[in-house]
Design a protein around this motif. Structure first.
Motif, mmCIF file in Angstrom:
data_model
loop_
_atom_site.group_PDB
_atom_site.id
_atom_site.type_symbol
_atom_site.label_atom_id
_atom_site.label_comp_id
_atom_site.label_asym_id
_atom_site.label_seq_id
_atom_site.Cartn_x
_atom_site.Cartn_y
_atom_site.Cartn_z
ATOM 1 N N GLY A 202 0.755 -1.287 0.047
ATOM 2 C CA GLY A 202 -0.091 -0.160 -0.019
ATOM 3 C C GLY A 202 0.794 1.325 0.012
ATOM 4 O O GLY A 202 0.694 2.282 -0.686
ATOM 5 N N ARG A 203 1.811 1.043 0.741
ATOM 6 C CA ARG A 203 2.685 2.368 0.824
ATOM 7 C C ARG A 203 3.450 2.515 -0.364
ATOM 8 O O ARG A 203 3.575 3.949 -0.970
ATOM 9 N N GLU A 204 4.147 1.694 -0.973
ATOM 10 C CA GLU A 204 4.980 1.669 -2.286
ATOM 11 C C GLU A 204 4.199 2.204 -3.440
ATOM 12 O O GLU A 204 4.704 2.762 -4.127
ATOM 13 N N HIS A 205 2.957 1.684 -3.538
ATOM 14 C CA HIS A 205 2.276 1.870 -4.744
ATOM 15 C C HIS A 205 1.108 2.833 -4.463
ATOM 16 O O HIS A 205 0.607 3.240 -5.376
ATOM 17 N N GLY A 206 0.928 3.358 -3.193
ATOM 18 C CA GLY A 206 -0.022 4.323 -3.094
ATOM 19 C C GLY A 206 -1.542 3.626 -3.334
ATOM 20 O O GLY A 206 -2.553 4.378 -3.646
#
Lengths: 344, 327
Positions: A202-206
């Motif tokens: 979730g953090r890396e791909h938004g």
């Protein structure tokens, strides 16, 4: 804040049965922003999973979406044609199911299922799709993906299978992932790995994540905001820290009080909520929680509470209605324990 | 996987041995072979000599071993009635039955699968409901009634198709076929349809219920959640999973199509093995009956072996583990 990835307004889902229409979801509204994790908690039958299925358009007859709006990136998707909705599924919304042992087709290699999904949503060649599939497997933490891609699902452990399921949901880099009890069927040690994987992705791909679970521990660790559902409605929604530490809705208070902690002294007993959630066929008028609520007064069995903004929470409870001069009087009992009992 | 195959083979051999023993026992318990061969006026001495010449005085295990050795070499004895080798009699009748049975099986499988998938996908459609209702007729009507009904309509009333026999056949080596002449093909139509009808409806109903079952599984839901088109879900994900249990039943059914074409062959006076068996029972021609029994056993064993092989092709879980089939 920019436009939310997912915006649900007054969603209603009904199931038509011989004994009448059952309202599984009755007026649910929430948003999920880019990169945000929304936890959805509640007891079995509170409507958590049905909400997820409704968003991705997988409500099967006799169920149907009876009203409200679902918007994805500003575009309304609840009224799309079946074919147009199919193109949204997998491409823009990915879904992760509860049981990795039954989510994968046992007769096809993991790679075949990945390549099939990738090619459904992109124009990649066979070789290109295979390359992408290996990258995805590597990304979700499967060792030696070049080799494992040709394995069958039964050759993977439960945790590894759930990683494959996540890779399948990620095939087309969706804007939103709906994770329906993604860790419930896994060992505790594996649960933590899957949760941290979801957080990292979730953090890396938004990617926005809607995390449906009944495990408050998972929510506290993963979610940015949390929605507490009861009888097909959202009782309270707000930032996870506030809702967990200072819940407002009497049901949310009971729910948080029922979580055991290691620092609890032996004198502290777990709080129980008396009674049980009503069946869909017997939801009481007014506030569905009022028969179990220690604060309830006559208004609660008459008027249905609308969500009220209170600090950072939105809570559907008459106690917080500033326009009701009698509400404060009932609030007095707030600090009294709901009812104490021994956790079984 | 090798172990799995070996086990299947050993099982097949054991089954054949048991069937052969039952066939062999028929010689001892169904009538007296000496009495069947010699005339009414033979002396006791003649009988004893014949008994010794035929090896009937030897202990039973020796006789059984000899029976097995002969059978393995294709020597199934002489027909009491016709005085000709049983193997030759079977060989003459075999093509008619095989042709009939294989065409029926093909028809039942292709149409049964297609209709089964169709009625599962269009579960609530009008046509699907009509097909399902019609299939009840196929499941419940006895075969001979369907055959007689077809004869009445297409032979007696419409005069389109012949009511009995194979028509003109073409000889290809030791094989005879009716497929190469018009009258042969016309003769095949009704027996094939009659024989296929029950299997067809059975396969169709089985495929439908299995397919509906598979469509409710999580992996089909997950495939839908990934946006896989319905066509791919139905024919790739669902159908192959449907086939695993369907193959078992279908295999057994196809075996019985070849083995028990008796009724259909009788109705249409079809010169096949079934008709030969019925004649043999009427005159207590034990060698022919015994040979037919072993033939039926062989058909079932071979079909079962093929079924096991299809399993291996369909289900990877069997290939990696040497375990027995999960279901």
């Amino acid at each position: 804040m920019s436009e939310p990835v997912l915006s649900v307004r007054d969603l209603r889902v009904e199931f038509v049965t011989r004994r009448g229409i059952l309202k599984a979801i009755d007026g649910v509204s929430f948003d999920i922003a880019k990169g945000e994790v929304l936890g959805v908690v509640g007891e079995s039958g509170a409507g958590k999973s049905v909400t997820g299925s409704a968003v991705i358009g997988l409500i099967d007859p006799p169920g149907r979406i009876a009203g409200g709006e679902v918007r994805l990136g500003g575009q309304r998707i609840d009224n799309l044609s079946p074919e147009a909705m199919r193109r949204v599924r997998g491409k823009r919304i990915g879904m992760i199911f509860q049981d990795p042992l039954t989510s994968l087709n046992p007769l096809y290699r993991v790679g075949e299922q990945l390549v099939e999904t990738i090619q459904t949503h992109t124009n990649l060649s066979n070789a290109g799709a295979r390359k992408r599939a290996i990258e995805l497997l590597a990304e979700v933490g499967i060792p030696a993906p070049e080799r494992r891609i040709d394995g069958y699902p039964h050759e993977f452990s439960g945790g590894m299978r759930q990683r494959v399921v996540i890779a399948l949901a990620l095939c087309a880099e969706p804007e939103l992932i709906i994770a329906d009890e993604p860790t419930t069927a896994l060992d505790v040690s594996v649960q933590a790995q899957i949760i941290s994987l979801l957080k990292r992705l979730g953090r890396e791909h938004g990617t926005a994540i809607m995390l449906v679970t009944h495990d408050m521990g998972v929510i506290a660790e993963t979610a940015d905001r949390v929605a507490v559902m009861y009888s097909g409605r959202i009782a309270e929604i707000g930032p996870v820290r506030q809702v967990v530490q200072t819940p407002l809705h009497p049901y949310a208070k009971g729910l948080m009080g029922a979580i055991p902690t290691l620092v609890q002294s032996s004198d502290d007993r777990l709080v129980q909520i008396p009674g049980s959630m009503p069946r869909l066929s017997a939801i009481p008028p007014g506030c569905p929680f009022h028969p179990r609520c220690p604060h309830a007064w006559d208004r609660c069995s008459r008027d249905r509470p609308d969500p009220i903004q209170h600090a950072e929470h939105r809570v559907a409870c008459h106690l917080y209605d500033a326009n009701d001069p009698t509400a404060k009087a009932h609030m007095i009992h707030t600090h009294a324990p709901l009812e104490e009992g021994v956790a079984s | 996987m090798i172990a799995y195959l070996l086990r299947s083979l050993v099982q097949a051999a054991l089954v054949m041995l048991a069937v052969a023993f039952i066939a062999f026992s028929m010689f001892r318990f169904v009538g007296d072979p000496i009495a069947s061969i010699v005339g009414q006026d033979a002396t006791l001495k003649d009988r004893q000599e014949l008994s010794r010449a035929l090896g009937l005085d030897d202990p039973m295990p020796v006789q059984f071993a000899r029976f097995l050795a002969n059978a393995a070499q294709g020597d199934l004895g002489l027909s009491y009635r016709q005085g000709r080798p049983v193997a030759a009699l079977l060989g003459e009748r075999l093509p008619a039955t095989i042709e009939l049975a294989l065409l029926s099986a093909l028809l039942a499988l292709v149409v049964g699968l297609t209709l089964g998938v169709y009625t599962a996908i269009r579960r609530n459609g009008l046509l699907a409901n009509v097909i399902m209702s019609a299939s009840l007729v196929g499941v419940s009507l006895p075969t001979f009634l369907i055959g007689i009904g077809l004869i009445y309509i297409f032979s007696v009333e419409l005069r389109w198709l012949p009511s009995f026999g194979r028509g003109d056949v073409v000889r290809l080596g030791w094989w005879t076929t009716g497929l190469l002449t018009e009258s042969g093909r016309k003769s095949l139509v009704m027996p094939v349809v009659t024989l296929a009808f029950f299997q067809l409806t059975l396969i169709m109903r089985l495929v439908r219920s299995e397919m509906l079952e598979v469509m409710r599984t999580e992996y089909v839901r997950f495939a839908r959640a990934r946006g896989i088109p319905d066509r791919v879900i139905h024919f790739r994900h669902a159908l192959r999973n449907t086939m695993v249990p369907v193959v078992t039943i279908t295999g057994l059914q196809l075996g019985s199509v070849i083995a028990f074409a008796i009724v259909t062959e009788t109705v249409f006076n079809w010169p096949g093995l079934g008709a030969l068996f019925v004649q043999s029972v009427q005159v207590v021609d034990v060698p022919v009956m015994a040979a037919y029994l072993m033939f039926v056993g062989l058909v079932f064993v071979v079909v079962n072996l093929l079924t096991d092989l299809v399993y291996l092709m369909l289900d990877p879980r069997l290939r990696s583990a040497s375990a027995a089939p999960a279901r």
